[in-house]
Design an enzyme around this catalytic site. Structure first.
Site, short mmCIF file in Angstrom:
data_model
loop_
_atom_site.label_atom_id
_atom_site.label_comp_id
_atom_site.label_asym_id
_atom_site.label_seq_id
_atom_site.Cartn_x
_atom_site.Cartn_y
_atom_site.Cartn_z
N THR A 1 0.84 -1.20 0.00
CA THR A 1 0.00 0.00 0.00
C THR A 1 0.88 1.25 0.00
OG1 THR A 1 0.01 0.05 2.43
CG2 THR A 1 -1.81 -1.12 1.37
N ARG B 1 -7.58 9.19 4.03
CA ARG B 1 -7.91 8.32 5.16
C ARG B 1 -9.11 8.93 5.88
NH1 ARG B 1 -5.57 4.87 2.96
NH2 ARG B 1 -3.79 3.62 3.66
N GLY C 1 -8.02 3.17 -5.08
CA GLY C 1 -6.76 2.68 -5.67
C GLY C 1 -6.90 1.30 -6.29
N TYR C 2 -8.11 0.78 -6.36
CA TYR C 2 -8.29 -0.62 -6.76
C TYR C 2 -8.38 -0.79 -8.28
CZ TYR C 2 -8.73 -2.99 -2.25
OH TYR C 2 -8.47 -3.58 -1.03
N ASP D 1 0.48 22.31 0.54
CA ASP D 1 1.30 21.26 1.18
C ASP D 1 2.41 21.97 1.95
OD1 ASP D 1 3.10 19.18 1.83
OD2 ASP D 1 2.42 17.99 0.11
N GLU E 1 -14.28 3.22 9.58
CA GLU E 1 -14.10 2.11 8.66
C GLU E 1 -13.59 0.87 9.42
OE1 GLU E 1 -12.12 3.68 5.14
OE2 GLU E 1 -11.18 1.74 4.88
N HIS F 1 -13.61 2.24 -0.06
CA HIS F 1 -12.13 2.30 -0.03
C HIS F 1 -11.53 1.53 -1.21
CE1 HIS F 1 -8.39 2.62 2.81
NE2 HIS F 1 -8.04 2.73 1.52
N1 LIG Z 1 -8.40 5.47 -1.03
C1 LIG Z 1 -7.40 4.70 -1.47
O1 LIG Z 1 -7.65 3.67 -2.07
C2 LIG Z 1 -6.00 5.14 -1.27
C3 LIG Z 1 -5.66 6.08 -0.31
N2 LIG Z 1 -4.36 6.49 -0.16
C4 LIG Z 1 -4.05 7.50 0.85
O2 LIG Z 1 -3.57 8.67 0.17
C5 LIG Z 1 -2.53 9.24 0.95
C6 LIG Z 1 -1.64 10.11 0.07
O3 LIG Z 1 -0.94 9.32 -0.87
P1 LIG Z 1 0.33 9.87 -1.67
O4 LIG Z 1 0.03 11.14 -2.34
O5 LIG Z 1 0.82 8.75 -2.50
O6 LIG Z 1 1.32 10.11 -0.46
P2 LIG Z 1 2.64 11.02 -0.47
O7 LIG Z 1 3.37 10.67 0.78
O8 LIG Z 1 3.34 10.89 -1.77
O9 LIG Z 1 2.06 12.50 -0.35
C7 LIG Z 1 1.41 13.00 0.78
C8 LIG Z 1 1.65 14.50 0.83
O10 LIG Z 1 0.87 15.04 1.89
C9 LIG Z 1 1.62 16.11 2.44
N3 LIG Z 1 1.11 16.48 3.75
C10 LIG Z 1 1.37 15.92 4.96
N4 LIG Z 1 0.71 16.58 5.94
C11 LIG Z 1 0.01 17.58 5.32
C12 LIG Z 1 -0.88 18.58 5.79
N5 LIG Z 1 -1.19 18.73 7.09
N6 LIG Z 1 -1.45 19.40 4.87
C13 LIG Z 1 -1.16 19.28 3.55
N7 LIG Z 1 -0.30 18.37 3.06
C14 LIG Z 1 0.27 17.51 3.94
C15 LIG Z 1 3.05 15.59 2.45
O11 LIG Z 1 3.98 16.65 2.54
C16 LIG Z 1 3.12 14.85 1.13
O12 LIG Z 1 3.64 15.66 0.10
C17 LIG Z 1 -1.83 8.00 1.53
O13 LIG Z 1 -1.10 8.32 2.71
C18 LIG Z 1 -2.98 7.08 1.83
O14 LIG Z 1 -3.42 7.27 3.15
C19 LIG Z 1 -3.37 5.98 -0.95
C20 LIG Z 1 -3.65 5.05 -1.91
C21 LIG Z 1 -4.98 4.52 -2.14
O1 LIG Z 2 -2.48 2.13 -0.71
C1 LIG Z 2 -3.18 2.59 0.23
O2 LIG Z 2 -2.75 3.36 1.09
C2 LIG Z 2 -4.60 2.18 0.30
O3 LIG Z 2 -5.41 2.83 0.92
C3 LIG Z 2 -4.98 0.96 -0.44
O4 LIG Z 2 -5.31 1.15 -1.74
C4 LIG Z 2 -6.05 0.20 0.23
O5 LIG Z 2 -5.42 -0.87 0.81
P1 LIG Z 2 -6.21 -2.12 1.38
O6 LIG Z 2 -7.32 -1.58 2.15
O7 LIG Z 2 -6.55 -2.96 0.25
O8 LIG Z 2 -5.36 -2.79 2.35
#
Ligand SMILES: NC(=O)C1=CN([C@@H]2O[C@H](COP(=O)(O)OP(=O)(O)OC[C@H]3O[C@@H](n4cnc5c(N)ncnc54)[C@H](O)[C@@H]3O)[C@@H](O)[C@H]2O)C=CC1
Ligand SMILES: O=C(O)C(=O)[C@H](O)COP(=O)(O)O
Length: 369
Positions: free
Chosen positions: A81, A229, A277-278, A161, A257, A274
């Site tokens: 993830t 999240r 990303g799937y 950011d 969740e 959720h």
């Molecule tokens: N719904 C889903 O299926 C998925 C959800 N996610 C969530 O998306 C989040 C973000 O993913 P990425 O962009 O790949 O992570 P990343 O780590 O590349 O980027 C996160 C950005 O948020 C910034 N940040 C941290 N605190 C902040 C604040 N208070 N205000 C504004 N910006 C702030 C950081 O500086 C960083 O640039 C993940 O941590 C994960 O929780 C990720 C993949 C799938």
């Molecule tokens: O990559 C992340 O961060 C995500 O939120 C995933 O896409 C979701 O992960 P699972 O819930 O499938 O464990």
């Protein structure tokens, strides 16, 4: 002959294609045993019983002292993830356990989810080139990828950011993003406040970043999208805000969740379990990344690649951009919304039903950018 025992979340895509005797043991004397169970079933008792060398998880398994206290065997933890808020990385480091996650693996998939949600609720922004100001909070892999699509559509971007230097996209304060955007999309990790009891916390914590005050700063017709999240939004404040303003809100993630209360669900414009990303590509990239990291840890060459496992992909961003009415063929988000709403019983969607929708999800394809 050494046996490698791997305990893994069965929701890891192509687990057996990446982790087997020939991909991990082809140049060594290793044989590989895989024990695959639901991520929420991975607990301290199972770890004590199985004594795995390797633990492979996704986001639903909390990895911390409580999980590993009675285990001495684990040497590698891989989370397929992007998010890492479920892993106590300091504890793993203190035990000298290697950790890897899959940064960026589904960045296009999540960005495409957000574009789909916007286009479904306000087709005029895309189909008639009406001008849209997209607010993006968090400009890492996903936020920045979303901005590239927005620029390609001719939209304005207001980005915030505080942990990155100012740039063309990182161009606004939080207040400006909230008060001046037509759509606000959240792409931050879940972090807690830094204080005496939590010195490793963040100076810019994101838990309840979107609270009553933040919501009050947003005009009533501004769409809010959370695919980061759940706890980034204070849901009690959100429910009150929607009642007051009638705001269109899209949630892929929820504060409590996997349970979702119908009192909230019924107020949302779009709700999904959720799955932002799937896509096949997003999930395979996650598996590939932790496989690569394990090979590095074992000092063995890579013997599997997601390119061997991917069927032909005909989904081109350039086509969709020119023919936005084809969106339902690319991704029909309302089908995911309906599936979630259909699971509501006695005022809530149960954790088992929420997890079931995710386990049985028909993975989308990532549009080629
Ligand atoms: N719904 C889903 O299926 C998925 C959800 N996610 C969530 O998306 C989040 C973000 O993913 P990425 O962009 O790949 O992570 P990343 O780590 O590349 O980027 C996160 C950005 O948020 C910034 N940040 C941290 N605190 C902040 C604040 N208070 N205000 C504004 N910006 C702030 C950081 O500086 C960083 O640039 C993940 O941590 C994960 O929780 C990720 C993949 C799938
Ligand atoms: O990559 C992340 O961060 C995500 O939120 C995933 O896409 C979701 O992960 P699972 O819930 O499938 O464990």
């Amino acid at each position: 002959m050494k046996n490698i025992t791997i305990l893994a979340d069965s929701n890891i895509t192509s687990l057996n294609d990446f982790f087997n005797d020939s991909t991990l043991g082809h140049l060594t004397e290793h044989t590989v045993d895989i024990i695959a169970v639901a991520g929420r079933a991975i607990d301290a008792a199972l770890l004590a019983r199985v004594q795995p060398d390797v633990l492979l998880i996704r986001s639903v398994t909390k990895v911390n002292e409580a999980l590993l206290v009675n285990n001495n065997s684990v040497q590698f933890v891989g989370s397929a993830t992007i998010g890492t808020d479920h892993v106590d990385q300091d504890y793993l480091a203190s035990r000298n356990i290697t950790f890897a996650n899959a940064a960026g693996c589904s960045k296009h998939s999540v960005a495409q989810y957000v574009l789909t949600a916007i286009s479904t609720l306000r087709p005029q922004y895309w189909q008639q080139s009406a001008s849209l100001t997209l607010g993006i909070i968090g400009l890492g892999n996903i936020g920045n990828t979303l901005a590239q699509y927005a620029y390609d559509l001719g939209w304005q971007v207001l980005g915030y950011d505080p942990l990155l230097p100012a740039s063309k996209t990182n161009n606004a304060s939080l207040e400006q993003v909230l008060s001046q955007s037509d759509v606000v999309s959240l792409h931050v990790p879940l972090t807690n406040e830094k204080n005496a009891t939590n010195p490793k916390g963040s100076d810019y914590p994101t838990r309840h970043l979107i609270n009553a005050a933040a919501l009050a700063a947003m005009p009533a017709d501004t769409i809010l999208i959370n695919s980061a999240r759940g706890p980034v939004i204070e849901e009690s404040a959100l429910e009150a805000d929607i009642e007051r303003t009638g705001r269109q809100v899209v949630l892929d993630v929820f504060e409590h969740e996997p349970e979702v209360a119908v009192s909230l669900l019924s107020k949302l414009a779009i709700a999904t379990p959720h799955i932002a990303g799937y896509t096949l590509e997003g999930k395979l990239r996650g598996t590939q990344t932790i496989y690569d990291a394990l090979c590095e840890k074992l000092s063995i060459p890579l013997a599997q690649s997601m390119s061997n496992l991917l069927p032909l992909n005909m989904f081109l961003w350039s086509e969709l951009k020119s023919y936005p009415d084809r969106l339902p063929k690319f991704y029909d988000i309302m089908q995911d919304d309906t599936s979630l709403r259909n699971k509501a019983v006695d005022g809530q969607v149960s954790g088992a039903d929420f997890d079931g929708l995710r386990r049985d999800y028909n993975l989308r394809r990532e549009w080629q950018f």
